[in-house]
Design a protein around this motif. Structure first.
Motif, short mmCIF file in Angstrom:
data_model
loop_
_atom_site.label_atom_id
_atom_site.label_comp_id
_atom_site.label_asym_id
_atom_site.label_seq_id
_atom_site.Cartn_x
_atom_site.Cartn_y
_atom_site.Cartn_z
N LEU A 1 -4.35 2.02 -1.44
CA LEU A 1 -3.66 1.45 -2.59
C LEU A 1 -3.99 2.28 -3.83
O LEU A 1 -5.02 2.96 -3.88
CB LEU A 1 -4.10 0.00 -2.85
N ILE A 2 -3.12 2.23 -4.81
CA ILE A 2 -3.42 2.77 -6.13
C ILE A 2 -3.04 1.72 -7.17
O ILE A 2 -2.11 0.95 -6.96
CB ILE A 2 -2.68 4.09 -6.43
N ASP A 3 -3.77 1.68 -8.26
CA ASP A 3 -3.42 0.80 -9.37
C ASP A 3 -3.94 1.39 -10.67
O ASP A 3 -4.92 2.14 -10.69
CB ASP A 3 -3.98 -0.61 -9.17
N ARG A 4 -3.27 1.00 -11.75
CA ARG A 4 -3.62 1.49 -13.08
C ARG A 4 -5.05 1.10 -13.42
O ARG A 4 -5.46 -0.05 -13.26
CB ARG A 4 -2.66 0.89 -14.10
N LEU A 5 -5.80 2.07 -13.93
CA LEU A 5 -7.18 1.82 -14.36
C LEU A 5 -7.23 1.88 -15.88
O LEU A 5 -6.97 2.93 -16.48
CB LEU A 5 -8.12 2.87 -13.75
N PRO B 1 0.83 -1.20 0.00
CA PRO B 1 0.00 0.00 0.00
C PRO B 1 0.87 1.26 0.00
O PRO B 1 1.90 1.30 0.67
CB PRO B 1 -0.79 -0.11 1.31
N VAL B 2 0.45 2.28 -0.72
CA VAL B 2 1.25 3.49 -0.80
C VAL B 2 1.21 4.29 0.50
O VAL B 2 2.04 5.18 0.71
CB VAL B 2 0.81 4.37 -1.98
N SER B 3 0.28 3.98 1.38
CA SER B 3 0.21 4.66 2.68
C SER B 3 1.09 4.01 3.74
O SER B 3 1.15 4.50 4.87
CB SER B 3 -1.24 4.70 3.18
N ALA B 4 1.79 2.92 3.39
CA ALA B 4 2.62 2.21 4.37
C ALA B 4 3.71 3.13 4.92
O ALA B 4 4.32 3.91 4.19
CB ALA B 4 3.26 0.99 3.72
N GLY C 1 -7.59 -6.35 -15.77
CA GLY C 1 -8.26 -7.49 -15.16
C GLY C 1 -7.39 -8.28 -14.22
O GLY C 1 -7.87 -9.26 -13.62
N ALA C 2 -6.14 -7.90 -14.04
CA ALA C 2 -5.24 -8.63 -13.13
C ALA C 2 -5.56 -8.36 -11.67
O ALA C 2 -5.16 -9.13 -10.80
CB ALA C 2 -3.79 -8.28 -13.43
N GLY C 3 -6.24 -7.25 -11.38
CA GLY C 3 -6.63 -6.96 -10.01
C GLY C 3 -5.56 -6.24 -9.21
O GLY C 3 -4.55 -5.78 -9.75
N PRO C 4 -5.76 -6.12 -7.90
CA PRO C 4 -4.83 -5.36 -7.04
C PRO C 4 -3.41 -5.87 -7.16
O PRO C 4 -3.15 -7.07 -7.24
CB PRO C 4 -5.40 -5.61 -5.63
N SER C 5 -2.47 -4.94 -7.15
CA SER C 5 -1.07 -5.31 -7.37
C SER C 5 -0.36 -5.62 -6.08
O SER C 5 -0.68 -5.11 -5.01
CB SER C 5 -0.34 -4.18 -8.10
N GLU C 6 0.65 -6.47 -6.21
CA GLU C 6 1.55 -6.83 -5.11
C GLU C 6 2.96 -6.80 -5.70
O GLU C 6 3.22 -7.38 -6.75
CB GLU C 6 1.20 -8.22 -4.60
N GLY C 7 3.86 -6.11 -5.04
CA GLY C 7 5.21 -5.99 -5.57
C GLY C 7 5.37 -4.73 -6.40
O GLY C 7 4.48 -3.90 -6.52
N GLU C 8 6.56 -4.58 -7.01
CA GLU C 8 6.91 -3.37 -7.72
C GLU C 8 6.05 -3.18 -8.97
O GLU C 8 5.86 -4.12 -9.75
CB GLU C 8 8.39 -3.40 -8.12
N GLN C 9 5.56 -1.95 -9.15
CA GLN C 9 4.75 -1.59 -10.30
C GLN C 9 5.27 -0.28 -10.89
O GLN C 9 5.88 0.53 -10.19
CB GLN C 9 3.28 -1.39 -9.88
N SER D 1 -10.60 -9.22 -5.31
CA SER D 1 -9.45 -9.98 -4.79
C SER D 1 -8.95 -10.96 -5.85
O SER D 1 -9.74 -11.57 -6.58
CB SER D 1 -9.86 -10.75 -3.53
N ASN D 2 -7.63 -11.12 -5.93
CA ASN D 2 -7.06 -11.98 -6.97
C ASN D 2 -6.19 -13.09 -6.41
O ASN D 2 -5.48 -13.75 -7.16
CB ASN D 2 -6.25 -11.14 -7.96
N GLY D 3 -6.22 -13.29 -5.09
CA GLY D 3 -5.46 -14.39 -4.51
C GLY D 3 -4.15 -13.98 -3.89
O GLY D 3 -3.48 -14.79 -3.25
N ASN D 4 -3.74 -12.70 -4.08
CA ASN D 4 -2.52 -12.26 -3.40
C ASN D 4 -2.88 -11.78 -2.00
O ASN D 4 -3.91 -12.18 -1.45
CB ASN D 4 -1.78 -11.21 -4.22
N THR D 5 -2.10 -10.91 -1.43
CA THR D 5 -2.31 -10.55 -0.04
C THR D 5 -3.55 -9.71 0.20
O THR D 5 -4.01 -9.58 1.33
CB THR D 5 -1.09 -9.78 0.49
N TRP D 6 -4.17 -9.14 -0.86
CA TRP D 6 -5.21 -8.14 -0.67
C TRP D 6 -6.61 -8.73 -0.73
O TRP D 6 -7.00 -9.34 -1.72
CB TRP D 6 -5.08 -7.02 -1.70
N ALA D 7 -7.37 -8.52 0.34
CA ALA D 7 -8.78 -8.89 0.39
C ALA D 7 -9.61 -7.62 0.41
O ALA D 7 -9.18 -6.56 0.87
CB ALA D 7 -9.08 -9.71 1.64
#
Length: 753
Positions: free
Chosen positions: A324-328, A31-34, A340-348, A272-278
């Motif tokens: 969080l932020i992600d490309r729309l 998360p960018v607020s971390a 359609g990949a959903g919330p990101s985890e790791g470097e973007q 949710s896509n199965g990574n850490t984010w619910a």
């Protein structure tokens, strides 16, 4: 701080950079607020006139990990690049909180820039909508009380929270609001300080809330969230969208289903896509300097989902919801996160937040700019932001590097006209988009060889205030030029144009501002225009059929591969190529494990299970469908369910419900096992249901994704639920909750993935 409050010139080309942090973050991680706050629910964001981005969140214990036991009331963060944030205060403190709030907590802020001031709308947990305004993004804030009259409230059967303001192309202001389970809209007065008249219901659904509107390509897109926002790792929150040709609706999803229909809906933007984010949800909207849109939202880490009790034990049910932020992306006319990949985890790849040429005029600096005609002067306002003031042509000292360019400038006009220029070669060869006060219009000129070669005139709304800051944005892709005027770049343009330029005009050149009369300009620059993503990531497709794990129900009885838990169920029978199973007055929920389960072994490895189900529930809680079942307290299910609207006067929703049950990995009371749903696509009397299983060896987790279809061809793919892997899952069926309806299963087919 630098404020871009000057209007009288054309934008493009940054030589004066944004702060160093904006250049040092080519990537980011959520998360960018971390490291700044522990939680930041329901985020809203604005690119302010001082050149910084500001985010606002729901009242929460944002510094709990640092020993602070209380809450911050509508906390604020600031960033130079949308990635690296710092805490910037709160809208109210216990001492400045208005008396009319009483003891209510404040939720779901919505930030706008209207009439030269920052408007922050917020909701009270008790069910009212407030407004505070300020000259700067951090205050000082003046509260304007409740903006939603009782008569308007009475016309909308909903929870009166989760508001969002929107200004239409004609300058009309609207307010959207509602939670659990209806979203409404009503017009506002001329200065957007009061909702007026009767509300129009535009959407309803199980736990639907958090609606806001973005206008794009002639459509009004209603973003909203549904299912549960705040139940830790069992939060099924998702962002969805509908669109309309009117701000008052009707809005439909991507299958044409009216958002007022009594069913669940598709057009999933983020799940949710199965990574850490619910539970990704309650989103906001931003556009970077390259023209790429971003979804701003909260989500819950499954590894650290909940707060311990805070506030002296008063708040015991809070989930940590960082920002969080992600490309729309916009694909085939619909918004979706990361194709359609959903919330990101790791470097973007990070947002573009620095101009290639241009800049913010520092604290009154003209560095990187040259005057080609007239007179321009750098100035500062009391808060030390810089801007340029004058008339004539002001351009960047070097050219943009590409013909695909996005230029923008904040402009205000005292007399005459001010504009944004791009592809500027000289006064006789350029493109200019003017805010023309004398004509009351957005005027785009194309000048080649000193002669006009076309253009466009678009009237600005009545009452358009040329003396306050507005942003002019011009995007040139090849020979296609689009121009927009807005106050805050939040998807609410008040004027827009599309032109095809002569090839001689679509050239590399400088960018800048231009004025005819007296005007100010700020935040003027250009960057390479983003390349849009046009293809979704591939959706899961089943592989080869596994006959030994499938059943067409062609016999006269349930086959020997099937076994019962608490069965055989009364009335369950195989005939005519179907398994018919009357719903039971029984449950499979937490400690109430009384329903029958029909199960069989699942294959090793990854697989997809599919069934065709005919089901027409008539009363609340009836449900039937698929399971991947370990035991009564650990399973995944995709069912066709009938669920009531909370405020629907008995209205019954036909839902596709994707749930999981398992151990709660938190300190949150009071139960050790929890159950959480997501809501999938539209339901119909005949449904196709899928559950796709994958074993995540790295995290030792079972991952299951669901999908539904109304014709067996077009599928709505849901999010992903996970549980720590223990024992092997089994393929199961259920028909339960209330008696009175028969579920007919046409087949169960299992495919290798």
């Amino acid at each position: 701080m630098r404020k871009l409050l000057g209007l009288a010139a054309l934008a493009a080309g940054l030589i004066t950079p944004l702060p160093a942090a904006a250049q040092a973050a080519p990537t980011y991680s959520n998360p960018v607020s971390a490291g700044v706050v522990d939680t930041f629910p329901d985020p809203t964001m604005i690119h302010a006139k001082d050149g910084f981005w500001y985010a606002y969140g729901t009242q929460n214990p944002v510094f709990n990990s640092k020993g602070e036991d209380g809450e911050r009331i509508l906390p604020i963060m600031r960033s130079a690049d949308m990635v690296t944030w710092e805490y910037a205060g709160e809208v109210f403190t216990p001492e400045t909180k208005p008396a009319w709030h009483r003891d209510s907590r404040l939720w779901a802020p919505d930030i706008r820039y209207i009439g030269g001031r920052y408007y922050l709308y917020y909701s009270l947990a008790s069910g009212d909508l407030g407004l505070a305004t300020a000259p700067t993004p951090t205050g000082p804030w003046t509260d304007h009380g409740d903006v939603l009259p009782a008569a308007t409230q009475a016309s909308c059967p909903t929870g009166h929270i989760d508001q969002a303001q929107f200004t239409d192309i004609d300058g009309t202001h609207y307010m959207y609001w509602g939670s659990y389970d209806v979203i409404c809209v009503a017009r506002m007065n001329a200065d957007a300080t009061l909702v007026e008249g009767t509300a129009t219901q535009i959407a309803r659904g199980r736990r639907m809330e958090g609606g806001y509107v973005v206008r794009r390509d002639g459509y009004y897109y209603l973003f909203y969230s549904d299912a549960g926002c705040c139940d830790g790792a069992f939060s099924g929150y998702q962002v969805k969208a509908g669109r309309s040709t009117s701000p008052l609706g009707p809005f439909t999803d991507d299958e044409g289903v009216d958002l007022m229909a009594l069913t669940s809906k598709g057009a999933i933007v983020a799940g949710s896509n199965g990574n850490t984010w619910a539970g990704p949800g309650h989103s906001g909207f931003q556009t970077d300097l390259a023209g790429q849109d971003w979804l701003v939202y909260h989500a819950i880490s499954t590894a650290d989902p909940d707060f311990p009790p805070v506030g002296g034990g008063r708040l015991t049910a809070l989930s940590k919801r960082p920002m969080l932020i992600d490309r729309l992306d916009w694909i085939d006319g619909w918004p979706v996160v990361r194709a359609g990949a959903g919330p990101s985890e790791g470097e973007q790849s990070a947002p573009v937040t620095s101009y290639e040429v241009g800049g913010t005029f520092g604290e009154g600096s003209m560095a990187g700019w040259r005057v080609t005609s007239g007179s321009w002067t750098a100035r500062t306002e009391p808060d030390a932001h810089g801007y340029a003031s004058g008339d004539g042509h002001l351009v960047t000292a070097r050219k943009t590097a590409t013909a695909n360019v996005r230029a923008q400038a904040d402009l205000r006009v005292a007399a005459g006209a001010a504009g944004l220029t791009l592809a500027y070669v000289n006064r006789n060869n350029h493109v200019a988009a003017w805010l023309d006060k004398d004509r009351g219009a957005l005027v785009t000129d194309v000048v080649i060889g000193g002669r006009s070669r076309g253009g466009s005139v678009t009237p600005l709304p009545a009452g358009f205030d040329f003396g306050t800051w507005h942003t002019v944005v011009a995007e040139l892709r090849g020979t296609a030029l689009s121009v927009q005027v807005s106050a805050d770049k939040l998807g609410d343009p008040v004027a827009e144009q599309r032109l095809t330029l002569p090839r001689a005009a679509a050239r590399n050149g400088s960018a800048g501002v231009v004025a005819r009369g007296r005007a100010d300009a700020d935040n003027a620059g250009a960057a390479e225009l983003h390349t849009p993503v046009t293809q979704r990531v591939p959706e899961p497709r089943p592989g080869a059929l596994l006959p030994e794990f499938s059943d067409e129900f062609d016999g006269t009885a349930v086959g020997p591969a099937w076994q019962w838990v608490r069965g055989p169920a009364a009335g369950a029978a195989v005939s005519g190529g179907k398994l018919s199973w009357p719903t039971q007055n029984a449950e499979l929920h937490l400690a109430n494990n009384t329903a029958s389960v029909l199960w069989r072994e699942a294959p090793e490895g990854d697989y997809t299970v599919e069934t065709k189900l005919r089901f027409a529930p008539t009363v609340a809680a009836q449900q039937a469908g698929l399971l991947l079942y370990e035991n009564d307290d650990r399973y995944f299910k995709m069912t066709y369910s009938a669920l009531p609207l909370q405020r629907g006067n008995g209205a019954l929703l036909q839902m596709s419900e994707f749930g999981k049950e398992g151990e709660r990995p938190t300190t949150k009371p009071p139960i050790a096992v929890a159950n959480g749903p997501m809501f999938g696509g539209p339901a119909a009397e005949t449904m196709w249901l899928r559950l796709s299983y994958h074993y995540d060896a790295v995290n030792h987790e079972n991952e299951v994704r669901a999908a539904t279809s109304r014709d067996g061809e077009r599928w709505v793919h849901n999010g992903v639920w996970t549980l720590p892997a223990k024992n092997k899952l089994k393929i199961g069926l259920v028909s339960m909750n209330r008696t009175g309806t028969v579920a007919e299963f046409d087949y169960v087919r299992t495919y290798r993935d």
